[in-house]
Design a protein around this motif. Structure first.
Motif, PDB file in Angstrom:
ATOM      1  N   ILE B  28      -0.766   7.326  -4.148  1.00  0.00           N
ATOM      2  CA  ILE B  28       0.356   6.800  -4.931  1.00  0.00           C
ATOM      3  C   ILE B  28       1.461   7.848  -5.020  1.00  0.00           C
ATOM      4  O   ILE B  28       2.649   7.553  -4.813  1.00  0.00           O
ATOM      5  CB  ILE B  28      -0.146   6.361  -6.330  1.00  0.00           C
ATOM      6  CG1 ILE B  28      -1.120   5.186  -6.145  1.00  0.00           C
ATOM      7  CG2 ILE B  28       1.029   5.981  -7.232  1.00  0.00           C
ATOM      8  CD1 ILE B  28      -1.862   4.795  -7.391  1.00  0.00           C
ATOM      9  N   ILE B  29       1.040   9.099  -5.297  1.00  0.00           N
ATOM     10  CA  ILE B  29       2.028  10.188  -5.338  1.00  0.00           C
ATOM     11  C   ILE B  29       2.732  10.305  -3.992  1.00  0.00           C
ATOM     12  O   ILE B  29       3.954  10.472  -3.914  1.00  0.00           O
ATOM     13  CB  ILE B  29       1.330  11.515  -5.695  1.00  0.00           C
ATOM     14  CG1 ILE B  29       0.834  11.475  -7.144  1.00  0.00           C
ATOM     15  CG2 ILE B  29       2.264  12.709  -5.495  1.00  0.00           C
ATOM     16  CD1 ILE B  29      -0.041  12.629  -7.520  1.00  0.00           C
ATOM     17  N   LEU B  30       1.940  10.178  -2.940  1.00  0.00           N
ATOM     18  CA  LEU B  30       2.494  10.292  -1.591  1.00  0.00           C
ATOM     19  C   LEU B  30       3.571   9.235  -1.338  1.00  0.00           C
ATOM     20  O   LEU B  30       4.665   9.541  -0.851  1.00  0.00           O
ATOM     21  CB  LEU B  30       1.345  10.121  -0.590  1.00  0.00           C
ATOM     22  CG  LEU B  30       1.442  10.875   0.718  1.00  0.00           C
ATOM     23  CD1 LEU B  30       1.322  12.367   0.483  1.00  0.00           C
ATOM     24  CD2 LEU B  30       0.344  10.403   1.657  1.00  0.00           C
ATOM     25  N   PHE B  59       0.282   1.402   6.928  1.00  0.00           N
ATOM     26  CA  PHE B  59      -1.025   1.944   7.329  1.00  0.00           C
ATOM     27  C   PHE B  59      -1.018   3.462   7.405  1.00  0.00           C
ATOM     28  O   PHE B  59      -2.071   4.089   7.433  1.00  0.00           O
ATOM     29  CB  PHE B  59      -1.449   1.374   8.685  1.00  0.00           C
ATOM     30  CG  PHE B  59      -1.920  -0.053   8.610  1.00  0.00           C
ATOM     31  CD1 PHE B  59      -3.033  -0.374   7.840  1.00  0.00           C
ATOM     32  CD2 PHE B  59      -1.260  -1.049   9.295  1.00  0.00           C
ATOM     33  CE1 PHE B  59      -3.469  -1.687   7.777  1.00  0.00           C
ATOM     34  CE2 PHE B  59      -1.695  -2.369   9.228  1.00  0.00           C
ATOM     35  CZ  PHE B  59      -2.798  -2.694   8.458  1.00  0.00           C
ATOM     36  N   PHE B  60       0.159   4.034   7.452  1.00  0.00           N
ATOM     37  CA  PHE B  60       0.195   5.494   7.512  1.00  0.00           C
ATOM     38  C   PHE B  60      -0.192   6.140   6.191  1.00  0.00           C
ATOM     39  O   PHE B  60      -0.683   7.268   6.164  1.00  0.00           O
ATOM     40  CB  PHE B  60       1.586   5.978   7.921  1.00  0.00           C
ATOM     41  CG  PHE B  60       1.720   6.104   9.394  1.00  0.00           C
ATOM     42  CD1 PHE B  60       0.842   6.916  10.103  1.00  0.00           C
ATOM     43  CD2 PHE B  60       2.702   5.399  10.078  1.00  0.00           C
ATOM     44  CE1 PHE B  60       0.947   7.021  11.480  1.00  0.00           C
ATOM     45  CE2 PHE B  60       2.800   5.500  11.462  1.00  0.00           C
ATOM     46  CZ  PHE B  60       1.933   6.308  12.166  1.00  0.00           C
ATOM     47  N   THR B  61       0.040   5.439   5.097  1.00  0.00           N
ATOM     48  CA  THR B  61      -0.264   6.036   3.793  1.00  0.00           C
ATOM     49  C   THR B  61      -1.748   6.419   3.655  1.00  0.00           C
ATOM     50  O   THR B  61      -2.051   7.561   3.325  1.00  0.00           O
ATOM     51  CB  THR B  61       0.165   5.089   2.660  1.00  0.00           C
ATOM     52  OG1 THR B  61       1.527   4.750   2.884  1.00  0.00           O
ATOM     53  CG2 THR B  61       0.028   5.750   1.309  1.00  0.00           C
ATOM     54  N   PRO B  62      -2.680   5.485   3.947  1.00  0.00           N
ATOM     55  CA  PRO B  62      -4.090   5.896   3.833  1.00  0.00           C
ATOM     56  C   PRO B  62      -4.444   7.029   4.790  1.00  0.00           C
ATOM     57  O   PRO B  62      -5.210   7.928   4.416  1.00  0.00           O
ATOM     58  CB  PRO B  62      -4.870   4.614   4.173  1.00  0.00           C
ATOM     59  CG  PRO B  62      -3.899   3.720   4.863  1.00  0.00           C
ATOM     60  CD  PRO B  62      -2.564   4.056   4.285  1.00  0.00           C
ATOM     61  N   ALA B  64      -2.466   9.433   6.070  1.00  0.00           N
ATOM     62  CA  ALA B  64      -1.903  10.693   5.597  1.00  0.00           C
ATOM     63  C   ALA B  64      -2.696  11.188   4.393  1.00  0.00           C
ATOM     64  O   ALA B  64      -2.995  12.386   4.260  1.00  0.00           O
ATOM     65  CB  ALA B  64      -0.443  10.497   5.225  1.00  0.00           C
ATOM     66  N   THR B  65      -3.067  10.256   3.507  1.00  0.00           N
ATOM     67  CA  THR B  65      -3.850  10.613   2.328  1.00  0.00           C
ATOM     68  C   THR B  65      -5.168  11.272   2.743  1.00  0.00           C
ATOM     69  O   THR B  65      -5.538  12.334   2.241  1.00  0.00           O
ATOM     70  CB  THR B  65      -4.167   9.354   1.496  1.00  0.00           C
ATOM     71  OG1 THR B  65      -2.941   8.724   1.164  1.00  0.00           O
ATOM     72  CG2 THR B  65      -4.901   9.727   0.227  1.00  0.00           C
ATOM     73  N   GLY B 131      -4.705   3.630  -0.708  1.00  0.00           N
ATOM     74  CA  GLY B 131      -3.649   3.982   0.245  1.00  0.00           C
ATOM     75  C   GLY B 131      -3.104   2.759   0.951  1.00  0.00           C
ATOM     76  O   GLY B 131      -1.882   2.601   1.086  1.00  0.00           O
ATOM     77  N   ILE B 132      -3.998   1.869   1.395  1.00  0.00           N
ATOM     78  CA  ILE B 132      -3.549   0.663   2.096  1.00  0.00           C
ATOM     79  C   ILE B 132      -2.720  -0.213   1.155  1.00  0.00           C
ATOM     80  O   ILE B 132      -1.642  -0.716   1.518  1.00  0.00           O
ATOM     81  CB  ILE B 132      -4.763  -0.129   2.642  1.00  0.00           C
ATOM     82  CG1 ILE B 132      -5.437   0.661   3.775  1.00  0.00           C
ATOM     83  CG2 ILE B 132      -4.327  -1.508   3.145  1.00  0.00           C
ATOM     84  CD1 ILE B 132      -6.742   0.068   4.256  1.00  0.00           C
TER      85      ILE B 132
END
Lengths: 317, 269
Positions: B28-30, B59-62, B64-65, B131-132
């Motif tokens: 979420i912060i990301l 899909f990049f968020t999860p 990168a996380t 993340g997703i």
């Protein structure tokens, strides 16, 4: 059959002997008091009996089976080992449930929960079962420990200092509970450094000092093992010499010459064993030509006996 | 049964939930930071390569996380959960009562390990899901561009992300075995945790020193980033296969060692 049978059990920690060549028999169905000052090796012995600590040498048999790791015989045991241990973030009830399930007791959930309610009630915690253990007082934790020990309806209960942290009323209710369980056929092996406690409730007592068993018997036997007679004679030195030659009689203590009624006269304290008593002392003294003006049998408390046994062992080292 | 007891205990500990909240907060912060900065995060040599493309798909968020968490927070979680195994119970005084039930020592250790791996895998999957959802809400779950130039369909991206999460979990399982082993050596759970996370950090440092390249293939963390290969077309499995074998080897060696130590140990706590 022995519920617990220990043969030449020895445990040393880095060269320091905690338990030294110990033989112990706890008869099934008895309430056995395991007595000794702090540091005598009681806890180490109990931990070896429960398979937590491995003996340096010697054997442990539980209900006729040699103890191995995770031995099936242990399933018929219940234990309280020093402090009770609980997960502070769980309620008392859930703590018991975790232990019951961890042990793998396969009985159905309803029976298990009913048993948990039952032991909580026996321990006087029926209203605190839902409270987290974190919020328990020391006495409540101790009582929950006792509830855990009897949870599996064990044939043998091993309790290390079960009345620690309890108020006098709590101590009394624990003693009553143990007596009730023993009368119902449960073997109870209870360690304590409190003589009065053991004296009040046990059928048999073993006294441990420096890792050795220094005496074993019923409380009455232990007491009679060492009766004391105070004598008043006209020749203390002569009486001392004469009685010292008879096995079973042990003149002890400094003769008290202040009570003298003549030169050399005074009081002497004599410990007796092997069934000898005041009569035997009298006969020996009279036969030796010593005048006896008083014979006072004094029944020692178990505490005196205990102190003597433990001190005797201290001197021997 | 003990395995289930371990999970129940974990559910009643606030620590478990604190971990879930902290880890779940990272994606979420990301996303928030990505929204606030109009520019994509500048990508240095060390940063995982997806940073540059991060804005193009939710899909990049999860991913990168996971790449961020894998460096420290996930190893920390694995250390916390596993190093408790023996040391934590010993310091609570519950170990002796479990063993006196009796619970076999090998069974105790294996159940503890199983529950630690289950929980850490659950945490990895949890941050993946968060993340997703977070990435999807902000950027939508459209096709995912890959390093090799091809673009993955949303479904193709999804299964790769799940496989990546499970692969990362296998690395954590290797670390958890070290944690359980260390835990049998001490009664201090914080001490065991520090040693275990220390192993993961030192391993990553050694892995970055090229002069020590000869030991790199044997370092637990060496293949941790190999999940990146899932996002090539076609998928290159060789590094991940080596990684799985290595993680498994760590798990077996340290669990065998842990059981060996524990079965001979006097329980004095």
């Amino acid at each position: 059959m022995s519920a617990i049978r220990v043969r030449s059990l020895t445990k040393s920690y880095g060269g320091q002997l905690a338990v030294n060549d110990l033989d112990l028999d706890v008869e099934a169905g008895s309430l056995y008091g395991f007595l000794g000052p702090n540091g005598a090796g009681k806890t180490t012995t109990i931990r070896m009996v429960l398979g937590l600590v491995f003996p340096s040498s010697g054997e442990v048999e539980l209900l006729g089976e040699p103890l191995r790791q995770g031995a099936a015989a242990l399933e018929r045991f219940g234990a309280l080992i020093e402090e009770p241990g609980f997960w502070p973030y769980l309620s008392g009830k859930r703590n018991l449930e975790c232990y019951a399930r961890a042990g793998g007791s396969a009985d159905d959930r309803r029976a298990r929960l009913a048993r948990i309610d039952e032991v909580l009630e026996i321990a006087g915690l029926e209203h605190a079962g839902k409270k987290r253990v974190k919020a328990y007082s020391q006495g409540m934790r101790q009582r929950l420990g006792i509830a855990l020990a009897i949870l599996g309806d064990p044939e043998v209960l091993v309790l290390d200092e079960p009345t620690n942290g309890l108020d006098p009323q709590g101590m009394r209710s624990v003693r009553t509970l143990l007596r009730t369980l023993a009368d119902g056929g449960t073997t109870v092996f209870v360690s304590s450094h409190l003589l009065s406690e053991v004296d009040l409730m046990c059928d048999r007592v073993g006294v441990l000092a420096h890792g050795r068993l220094v005496a074993q018997g019923t409380p009455a036997e232990l007491r009679s093992k060492s009766e004391r007679v105070t004598i008043e004679v006209n020749d203390v030195a002569g009486a001392r010499r004469l009685l010292g030659e008879i096995s079973g009689l042990h003149p002890v203590g400094t003769p008290n010459l202040e009570a003298a009624h003549g030169p050399g006269a005074g009081r002497l304290s004599v410990r007796t064993s092997d069934g000898l008593g005041a009569g035997a002392i009298n006969r020996a003294l009279v036969a030796g030509g010593i005048e006896v003006s008083a014979l006072i049998p004094e029944h020692d408390s178990l505490e005196d006996v205990f102190m003597e046994l433990v001190q005797g062992e201290d001197e021997a080292l | 049964m003990l395995f289930r007891v371990e999970l129940i205990k974990a559910l009643f500990r606030w620590r478990t939930w604190a971990l879930a909240v902290v880890l779940g907060g990272i994606p979420i912060i990301l996303v928030i930071s990505l929204v606030l900065s109009s520019q994509p995060t500048p990508s240095g040599d060390d940063a995982p390569p997806f940073y540059a493309l991060i804005l193009r798909s939710g899909f990049f968020t999860p991913l990168a996380t996971l790449a961020v968490l894998q460096v420290f927070l996930l190893p920390l979680s694995a250390s916390l959960l596993s190093a408790d195994a023996v040391a934590g119970e010993a310091s609570l005084g519950t170990l002796r009562y479990l063993l006196a039930r009796p619970v076999g020592r090998r069974r105790l250790l294996l159940s503890k390990y199983g529950s630690a791996v289950t929980l850490v895998t659950a945490l990895v999957l949890w941050v993946t899901v968060v993340g997703i959802v977070a990435g999807g809400l902000v950027y939508g779950l459209g096709p995912l561009p890959t390093l090799s130039g091809a673009t993955l369909s949303p479904l193709g991206a999804l299964w790769r992300i799940v496989v990546a999460a499970l692969y990362i979990s296998s690395g954590m399982a290797g670390l958890a075995a070290i944690g359980v082993f260390v835990s049998t050596l001490t009664v201090s759970a914080p001490g065991a945790t520090v040693v275990t996370i220390g192993v993961a950090i030192v391993s990553q440092i050694v892995d970055s020193l090229s002069a020590l390249r000869i030991v790199h293939p044997y370092l637990l963390t060496h293949y941790w980033l190999a999940f990146v290969d899932l996002f090539r077309v076609p998928v290159s499995w060789s590094a991940m296969t080596d990684g799985l074998v290595l993680h498994l080897a760590y798990a077996v060696v340290f669990m065998v060692a842990g059981v060996g130590v524990f079965q001979r140990k006097d329980v004095l706590a």
